[in-house]
Write an enzyme that holds these catalytic residues in place. Structure first.
Site, PDB file in Angstrom:
ATOM      1  N   CYS A   1       0.808  -1.221   0.000  1.00  0.00           N
ATOM      2  CA  CYS A   1       0.000   0.000   0.000  1.00  0.00           C
ATOM      3  C   CYS A   1       0.840   1.270   0.000  1.00  0.00           C
ATOM      4  O   CYS A   1       0.294   2.369   0.018  1.00  0.00           O
ATOM      5  CB  CYS A   1      -0.951  -0.012   1.197  1.00  0.00           C
ATOM      6  SG  CYS A   1      -2.051  -1.447   1.186  1.00  0.00           S
TER       7      CYS A   1
ATOM      8  N   GLU B   1      -1.361   5.237  13.972  1.00  0.00           N
ATOM      9  CA  GLU B   1      -0.981   6.415  13.194  1.00  0.00           C
ATOM     10  C   GLU B   1      -1.188   7.684  14.023  1.00  0.00           C
ATOM     11  O   GLU B   1      -0.364   8.604  13.989  1.00  0.00           O
ATOM     12  CB  GLU B   1      -1.761   6.510  11.888  1.00  0.00           C
ATOM     13  CG  GLU B   1      -1.285   7.668  11.014  1.00  0.00           C
ATOM     14  CD  GLU B   1      -1.883   7.687   9.624  1.00  0.00           C
ATOM     15  OE1 GLU B   1      -1.385   8.473   8.787  1.00  0.00           O
ATOM     16  OE2 GLU B   1      -2.845   6.939   9.361  1.00  0.00           O
TER      17      GLU B   1
ATOM     18  N   LYS C   1      -9.626   8.173   2.400  1.00  0.00           N
ATOM     19  CA  LYS C   1     -10.106   6.795   2.268  1.00  0.00           C
ATOM     20  C   LYS C   1     -11.523   6.649   2.828  1.00  0.00           C
ATOM     21  O   LYS C   1     -12.221   5.681   2.511  1.00  0.00           O
ATOM     22  CB  LYS C   1      -9.159   5.833   2.990  1.00  0.00           C
ATOM     23  CG  LYS C   1      -7.788   5.676   2.337  1.00  0.00           C
ATOM     24  CD  LYS C   1      -6.941   4.660   3.078  1.00  0.00           C
ATOM     25  CE  LYS C   1      -5.576   4.461   2.434  1.00  0.00           C
ATOM     26  NZ  LYS C   1      -4.640   5.576   2.697  1.00  0.00           N
TER      27      LYS C   1
END
Length: 413
Positions: free
Chosen positions: A163, A314, A335
């Site tokens: 990714c 994250e 996203k």
């Protein structure tokens, strides 16, 4: 030798639109491109939703005889390149061909071709396998076809770093121009993973959202009720040029790339490191490369996949990398609107980050309804925000613990 690198074109083909401005308008409006899967009957799957590119007609961009030689991801890359080149006004000819390169990544490549040809092998025997099977599937053929079509004879490569593929392609292209090995790079990524094996494989890992009754609400980064990511497809291509080369031809410069970092978690094949160390280090390396202090970053287009662990870590990494400034940062995940384009995500999200800087509009994170107490930053909930930032950062993280981070600067001459 260290040269300045400009972005002069963005080409987007996504579940939100068949083109750059159509996609960007949908992002600004906070629309969702997630629907029930139409590429095959998903009834037997525990995940039945995805971000599909709707109404894509490859004959608009590619000769009909050539289409059968290309996997869908290659077709996406060609279309997005056309959008990007058109936006940039760049013409590749004999005067610049050897100084123009192509670098396009993909995490999976021609999955649908592999499935189709395997079925032919089992049902009709090896003599009926298409002679185009291999070139239609291998990842570097996106870059190969784009170079053939454009005449770009400079550096030509491809990344397959899950990714992070297209973020690495963009970052590596930045470095190629910066060190003087090219003046132009067509770069980014493409992915077409919405197939029976593609969805089935990620579902078997229990990585995907099962909010099948509410497709548009399924991708919900940082929300307390997130239950996995949603697969998307498409392509994001950027045109990078050495700044003086772009200025001399009168290009419309959208932004500059000023920093790039890449790291490894060295931890687990799919899970991020428990303290977000790889993500923390990649952001700090990009800041160092750009010569910036954390306080100079105004916006982060986060990896933000809508997975329980990934979003939390994250957030932790951003806090570690930015300290007190993390509370002042605007952070969002696009996203939430289009799903996770896997190897194509970094190119698309880099393009959206550039458009956000161009227009002074920061994309929202949609479906943010129930805050997770462990995810407590400013995620630009549900509505776009008008704000002009000087520097913005785009994160990408991939299976195998591979990380990429790119920093953009608003162009002011």
């Amino acid at each position: 030798m260290s040269r300045r690198v400009a972005v002069t074109g963005v080409g987007l083909l996504t579940p939100l639109g068949l083109g750059t401005e159509e996609t960007w308008e949908a992002v600004r409006s906070g629309k969702s491109g997630i629907t029930r899967i139409s590429a095959f009957d998903p009834s037997a799957y525990n995940c039945q939703i995805a971000g599909e590119v709707k109404d894509f007609d490859p004959t608009r961009y590619i000769d009909r005889k050539e289409i059968k030689k290309m996997g869908r991801f290659i077709q996406f890359a060609i279309a997005a390149t056309e959008f990007a080149l058109s936006a940039s006004g760049l013409k590749i000819d004999e005067s610049n061909a050897e100084r123009s390169g192509v670098y396009i990544g993909s995490g999976i490549g021609g999955f649908e071709v592999i499935e189709r040809e395997h079925k032919i092998l089992l049902e009709r025997g090896p003599g009926r396998i298409s002679p185009f099977f291999i070139p239609a599937t291998i990842i570097n053929l996106a870059a190969g076809y784009v170079s053939i079509r454009t005449g770009a004879k400079g550096p030509n490569s491809a990344t397959a770093t899950a990714c992070t593929s297209s973020a690495h392609a963009v970052g590596d292209s930045f470095k190629i121009i910066q060190r003087g090995d090219a003046d132009v790079m067509i770069c980014g990524g493409a992915e077409a993973p919405i197939t029976e094996m593609g969805i089935g494989g990620f579902a078997a890992m229990r990585a995907l959202s099962q909010r099948n009754g509410e497709p548009g609400r399924a991708s919900r980064p940082w929300d307390r009720d997130r239950d996995g990511f949603v697969v998307g497809e498409g392509a994001g291509i950027l045109i990078l040029e050495e700044l003086e080369f772009a200025r001399k031809r009168g290009a419309n410069i959208l932004a500059e790339i000023v920093g790039y970092g890449m790291t490894a978690d060295a931890f687990h094949m799919t899970a991020p490191s428990e303290d977000g160390d790889g993500a923390f280090r990649v952001m700090r390396l990009a800041l160092k490369d750009a010569g910036l202090q954390p306080e100079q970053i105004g916006y982060i287009n986060a990896h933000g996949t809508s997975t329980p662990l990934g979003d939390k870590l994250e957030t932790l990494a951003i806090k570690r990398a930015f300290g007190e400034h993390a509370r002042k940062l605007a952070v969002s995940s696009t996203k939430s609107m289009m799903g996770h384009l896997l190897g194509g995500a970094g190119g698309v999200e880099a393009g959206i980050t550039i458009l956000a800087m161009r227009d002074g509009v920061l994309p929202p994170t949609i479906n943010y309804e129930y805050p997770d107490p462990e995810c407590d930053l400013d995620y630009i909930p549900n509505e776009a925000r008008r704000a002009q930032v000087e520097y913005a950062l785009s994160n990408s993280f991939g299976f195998g613990g591979t990380n990429g981070c790119i920093i953009f600067k608003r162009y002011s001459g």
